[in-house]
Write an enzyme that holds these catalytic residues in place. Structure first.
Site, PDB file in Angstrom:
ATOM      1  N   TYR A  89     -32.382 -19.575  94.990  1.00  0.00           N
ATOM      2  CA  TYR A  89     -30.885 -19.896  93.916  1.00  0.00           C
ATOM      3  C   TYR A  89     -29.742 -19.633  95.372  1.00  0.00           C
ATOM      4  CZ  TYR A  89     -27.071 -19.029  91.651  1.00  0.00           C
ATOM      5  OH  TYR A  89     -25.460 -19.654  91.041  1.00  0.00           O
ATOM      6  N   HIS A  90     -29.003 -20.861  95.469  1.00  0.00           N
ATOM      7  CA  HIS A  90     -28.072 -20.805  96.497  1.00  0.00           C
ATOM      8  C   HIS A  90     -26.471 -20.535  96.177  1.00  0.00           C
ATOM      9  CE1 HIS A  90     -26.190 -22.489  99.621  1.00  0.00           C
ATOM     10  NE2 HIS A  90     -27.119 -23.713  99.947  1.00  0.00           N
ATOM     11  N   GLY A  91     -26.289 -19.341  97.014  1.00  0.00           N
ATOM     12  CA  GLY A  91     -24.707 -19.025  96.541  1.00  0.00           C
ATOM     13  C   GLY A  91     -23.739 -20.188  97.736  1.00  0.00           C
TER      14      GLY A  91
END
Length: 311
Positions: A89-91
């Protein structure tokens, strides 16, 4: 004057940590350039000759991760000894991923090659850093070569769109991106899901997104400024691998996805691709549900950082 001063101070506070991270990234590249010049290093940036420089960089970022975010890494035993594709998951600012790369190298002396958006390679002054840390545009051919050479390859299917427009609900924004699943099938390697707890509580983007969304869709540039930088608790969790299974028949694949109300191509290849992608998405969502308070709360995440009773 007082109002203007307070406004400027508030702006500086919410942007100071993201700007500091950007400064440290450029400082890291400058140190690599000095190392290259003083040692007259001409070897391939991915070769072992750069390991001492990589260790120094990793140690610096690991200290920063420990001090600022009390960073923890769990599930390293789930990484295969050989090649595999790590999906995460990309913050809003993927500094948690930088922490992961650093600790992985320090613990296992292992380099994970990273697929990045094309705009990253247009940033001035970062060429050597990207090469030494194994950041690549991520074409199908490049990924297959890296996996064939035994590397881990990481990718965030949500990419910049997920970084800019996801929020404290931690919604995945993959769209129709399934290329990583096809590469895993072609290379016959497992996919490993990964997620960092509280990554959205550490760094966020502004709520009013309609203008920024139109701006991004027209330019494909991340022009929405991230803010934050509170020393919230970061924990990265690596899930169990999703194995490549060459023995699954077309009938079994159809049975596995028959409960989904989606239009699928009848070919084995497209069904396999869809199933791999679906399993990966489900695995990351399971990690989020298990380890993340939703909706996220900055203050509760900050409490986890300093209250030893919060696990």
């Amino acid at each position: 004057i007082v109002i203007i001063s307070l406004t400027i101070s508030a702006v500086l506070v919410i942007f100071v940590v993201p700007l500091t991270i950007l400064f440290l990234i450029y400082l890291t590249n400058i140190l690599l350039l000095l190392y290259k010049k003083n040692g007259e290093v001409k070897a391939d940036p991915l070769s072992d000759y750069w390991d001492s420089a990589r260790k120094t960089i990793a140690s610096f970022w690991d200290v920063y991760a420990r001090i600022w975010h009390g960073y923890e890494l769990h599930g390293v035993e789930n990484l295969p000894e050989g090649p595999g594709i790590l999906v995460y998951y990309h913050g809003a600012i993927p500094v948690d991923y930088l922490y992961f790369l650093s600790r992985l190298f320090l613990w296992k002396k292992r380099l994970c090659l990273s697929v990045a958006d094309h705009f990253v390679f247009r940033l001035p002054g970062l060429k050597l850093l990207l090469e030494v840390t194994g950041v690549m545009p991520g074409t199908r051919e490049e990924c297959l070569v890296a996996l064939k050479n035994g590397h881990l390859v990481s990718i965030s299917p949500g990419g910049v769109r997920e970084a800019l427009f996801s929020d404290e609900s931690y919604q995945l924004m993959w769209g129709n991106r399934k290329g990583f699943a096809q590469v895993a099938l072609d290379a016959k390697v497992p996919i490993i899901p990964m997620y960092t707890q509280n990554v959205r509580e550490g760094y966020r983007t502004f709520k009013e997104r309609r203008f920024f969304r139109k701006l991004y869709e027209s330019t494909r540039l991340p022009l929405t400024p991230p803010y934050g930088g509170l020393p919230v608790k970061f924990r990265t969790y690596i899930g169990e691998p999703i194995p490549y299974d060459p023995n699954v028949t077309p009938e079994e694949l159809v049975e596995k996805v028959s409960h989904l109300s989606l239009v699928l191509s009848p070919t084995l290849l497209s069904i396999s691709n869809f199933l791999f992608c679906f399993q990966t998405r489900t695995a990351i969502q399971a990690l989020i549900r298990k380890h993340q308070r939703i909706p996220g709360s900055m203050w509760k995440a900050l409490l986890e950082r300093f209250d030893k009773r919060c696990k």
